[in-house]
Write an enzyme that holds these catalytic residues in place. Structure first.
Site, PDB file in Angstrom:
ATOM      1  N   LYS A   1       0.847  -1.097  -0.054  1.00 46.16           N
ATOM      2  CA  LYS A   1       0.418   0.251  -0.054  1.00 46.16           C
ATOM      3  C   LYS A   1       1.180   1.579  -0.284  1.00 46.16           C
ATOM      4  O   LYS A   1       1.562   1.387   0.948  1.00 46.16           O
ATOM      5  CB  LYS A   1      -0.989  -0.177   1.105  1.00 46.16           C
ATOM      6  CG  LYS A   1      -1.761  -0.670   1.264  1.00 46.16           C
ATOM      7  CD  LYS A   1      -3.406  -0.837   2.524  1.00 46.16           C
ATOM      8  CE  LYS A   1      -3.828  -0.200   1.979  1.00 46.16           C
ATOM      9  NZ  LYS A   1      -5.161   0.136   3.498  1.00 46.16           N
TER      10      LYS A   1
ATOM     11  N   GLU B   1     -19.815  -8.141   8.858  1.00 46.85           N
ATOM     12  CA  GLU B   1     -20.653  -7.612   9.199  1.00 46.85           C
ATOM     13  C   GLU B   1     -21.800  -8.035   9.788  1.00 46.85           C
ATOM     14  O   GLU B   1     -22.288  -8.310  11.064  1.00 46.85           O
ATOM     15  CB  GLU B   1     -21.610  -6.279   8.290  1.00 46.85           C
ATOM     16  CG  GLU B   1     -20.670  -4.693   8.391  1.00 46.85           C
ATOM     17  CD  GLU B   1     -19.708  -5.102   7.203  1.00 46.85           C
ATOM     18  OE1 GLU B   1     -19.155  -3.959   6.750  1.00 46.85           O
ATOM     19  OE2 GLU B   1     -20.014  -6.451   5.978  1.00 46.85           O
TER      20      GLU B   1
ATOM     21  N   ARG C   1     -25.390  -5.200   5.144  1.00 47.02           N
ATOM     22  CA  ARG C   1     -25.136  -6.056   4.963  1.00 47.02           C
ATOM     23  C   ARG C   1     -25.534  -7.057   5.766  1.00 47.02           C
ATOM     24  O   ARG C   1     -25.463  -8.418   6.591  1.00 47.02           O
ATOM     25  CB  ARG C   1     -23.456  -6.465   4.536  1.00 47.02           C
ATOM     26  CG  ARG C   1     -23.198  -5.287   3.981  1.00 47.02           C
ATOM     27  CD  ARG C   1     -21.826  -5.204   3.162  1.00 47.02           C
ATOM     28  NE  ARG C   1     -21.611  -6.248   2.456  1.00 47.02           N
ATOM     29  CZ  ARG C   1     -20.647  -6.323   1.726  1.00 47.02           C
ATOM     30  NH1 ARG C   1     -19.436  -5.125   2.367  1.00 47.02           N
ATOM     31  NH2 ARG C   1     -20.402  -7.736   0.913  1.00 47.02           N
TER      32      ARG C   1
END
Length: 641
Positions: free
Chosen positions: A282, A368, A396
């Site tokens: 990243k 979730e 979700r």
């Protein structure tokens, strides 16, 4: 920004496919510079996109996009993809009104075959494209690029579990930029990855499998174990192999000399789905982002040379901070309080809680559904779980909220962050629907915070309430600047408050629109229109006594909420309909978000478009009375029609 002579010559990915392989590193460098320059002006997601620059270049060099379907999971890593697919001239409009989306978007480009802003959807969608292709008799490739963080979501494995039985030609790129899924990348690992994707190796494995079928059992078992052992030692892909994928990895995602031939080889594999495990960094190529990947995942505007991000105002703390601090305060009084987040500890304020109570804080990853049921299990055994989840992501886990929490009347507490509009992140991240889908559940206590004092008291209310599930919704951004009391006291369940008394118009606000309701009331009062302002506090249980009182004593009643049609206003209408409150000639109007998905813009512009700012509230009141701007008293100012 540095010159970009090679990038300047490219109009589409077709041009990338004409380049020699030794030109690709230069192209990657120029794309990276362009992205850094653009995001420094617009803000947005930086680290993930920088990490996939070489991978993006390689994919468009090897595959015939857009005929070959390329799906980016989440989409925030797709900025380099946008630069290379005809959108470079607009890249400085990222996340701005009328500009490019911060995620992939079907209506934006034919190179975005599937929109994505929530995690772990790519493999399921790609499988859909594969089956459609096979049924139509087409011959294109389908590639899904999924980040390792998204692999914490069960949906990815649900798709992979049936992929091998549904299609033989699917390529999944696992972009591993954080998790320790496999050993560090090195020259030997790259060599074996290239070897394992080659035709010669595949031919050898096919021959070996045929031998295993005809050899005596002892020899067949030995051959099979040797094959598995060799592959396991080389790249550790046994898990993906068991799911029916041909695993290739681990590959250095920044080494184009290795990456390009491996993708070429993966493209030719047609007997089973392929997973290419790519390791990236990243923030690659930009030192500030490399050194602080977490802080440069999503950024505000920043100085390219120093990396310093534009600081916000020295104003009030955010609602998110207030939530985190309030939860810490309650947890100091009750050691049964625990906190749960789904990969968003900083975004939900639970990093504050984790600092104070590391053993009572649980980050379950992008999961979730698991987060909600995990919280239900904790509640069933006497703990007091607070699940802090963005409104858009709580969608979700809705089945779990219904089945595992509400039906069992378990006292799970929900901190519903980013409730309402979210500006530059647009429709995919707007918290539009939680009032309706949570308010529909029997026994669910749902609150909306108008300011930081109310939020702190609502957190205390959740902590004290043990009869069933509860939740408090609060918006993104700064709070109002009020001083939070040292020990906030719980609210009486189902009771709102009158903020200002009037006689002609009643404004009944739920949650974040209270300040604009008060401003609208001031302007209406200046026109001689006496106005009551009430803060409902609770969408459920509704303060029916307050609603009935407002309906009896005012000519106009306006409900105001930063949520979709079918929420708080509908609850008020339902009560008035069954109680006879609509039989008295009352003029009632419900202000909600519009019945469509709003495009990205500044929060203020989105609220104005929805008619939920002070001007919009005032205009609605005047129209209900049959008045317009010309009826304003001298000096009262204009009224938006």
């Amino acid at each position: 920004m540095r010159d970009t002579p090679l990038l300047d010559t490219l109009q589409s990915p077709a041009d990338i496919r004409t380049l020699d392989r030794d030109q690709l590193p230069q192209l990657a460098d120029e794309v990276r510079d362009t992205m850094i320059d653009a995001v420094s002006v617009t803000g947005g997601h930086l680290g993930a996109g920088l990490g996939v620059v070489e991978l993006t270049v390689a994919l468009h060099h090897v595959f015939d996009t857009p005929e070959d379907i390329l799906i980016w999971d989440v989409g925030h890593q797709a900025y380099p993809h946008k630069i290379l697919t005809g959108r470079r001239s607009r890249i400085r409009t990222l996340r701005q009104a009328g500009g490019l989306s911060g995620f992939t978007k079907r209506s934006e480009s034919t190179y975005d075959p599937f929109g994505a802003a929530h995690a772990a959807t790519s493999i399921s969608a790609a499988l859909g494209f594969c089956v459609a292709r096979d049924l139509k008799g087409d011959n294109n490739h389908v590639i899904a690029v999924i980040g390792d963080g998204s692999m914490t979501a069960g949906m990815a494995y649900e798709a992979m579990n049936i992929a091998a039985s549904s299609t033989k030609r699917l390529i999944v790129i696992l972009n591993d930029n954080d998790m320790s899924i496999a050993p560090p990348v090195g020259a030997m690992s790259n060599y074996f990855a290239r070897l394992l994707s080659s035709r010669s190796f595949l031919s050898l494995r096919k021959a070996a499998k045929k031998m295993i079928e005809v050899w005596p059992l002892p020899l067949a078992d030995a051959a099979r174990k040797a094959d598995e052992y060799a592959r396991g030692m080389v790249q550790g892909g046994t898990f993906f192999e068991e799911l029916g994928f041909h695993y290739i990895g681990v590959v250095d995602g920044h080494d184009l000399e290795t990456l390009v031939p491996i993708l070429h080889n993966a493209r030719e594999i047609d007997h089973k789905p392929v997973l290419v495990h790519v390791r990236t960094q990243k923030g690659k190529g930009y030192a500030p982002a490399e050194n602080a990947a977490d802080k440069y995942h999503g950024v505000s505007k920043f100085n390219v040379i120093t990396g310093e991000q534009q600081k916000g105002s020295n104003g009030p703390p955010t609602f998110t901070q207030v939530f985190g601090e309030s939860l810490v305060h309650e947890a100091r009084k009750d050691d049964r309080i625990v906190a749960i987040t789904a990969a968003m500890p900083t975004g939900t304020g639970l990093d504050i809680f984790e600092t104070a109570f590391p053993d009572r804080m649980f980050d379950v990853g992008i999961a979730e559904q698991h987060a909600v049921t995990f919280a239900a299990g904790l509640a069933a055994d006497g703990m007091k779980p607070f699940a802090a989840i963005y409104s858009t992501f709580l969608q979700r886990g809705y089945d779990q909220v219904v089945h595992d929490v509400a039906i069992q009347k378990l006292p799970v507490r929900f901190g519903i962050d980013r409730a309402g509009l979210v500006g530059a992140d647009g429709a995919t991240h707007a918290g539009s629907f939680d009032i309706g889908f949570l308010g529909a559940l029997p026994g669910f206590v749902l609150m909306g915070a108008a300011d930081e004092v109310e939020l702190a008291r609502m957190v205390a209310t959740c902590a004290a309430y043990d009869e069933g599930p509860s939740g408090v919704r609060y918006p993104r951004g700064e709070a109002t600047g009020l001083d939070v009391p040292a020990d906030p006291q719980p609210l009486e369940i189902g009771r709102g408050r009158i903020m200002r008394e009037g006689s002609k118009i009643a404004l009944l606000s739920f949650g974040s629109r209270l300040a604009d309701s008060l401003r609208a009331a001031d302007r209406l009062a200046a026109m001689g229109l006496s106005t009551t302002v009430a803060d409902a506090r609770f969408a459920k249980p509704l303060d029916t006594e307050l609603v009935s009182r407002l309906a009896r004593h005012h000519e106009v009643l306006i409900t105001i909420e930063e949520g979709a049609v079918g929420g708080f206003g509908s609850f008020v209408l339902h009560h008035l309909a069954i109680s006879g409150g609509l039989d008295q000639g009352l003029k009632i109007r419900c202000l909600t978000l519009p019945d469509r998905f709003q495009d990205q813009a500044s929060p203020a512009a989105m609220l104005a478009e929805a008619g939920l700012d002070a001007d919009g509230i005032m205009a609605t009141a005047l129209l209900a009375l049959g008045l317009d701007q010309s009826d304003a008293l001298p000096g009262a100012g204009s009224v938006r029609a």
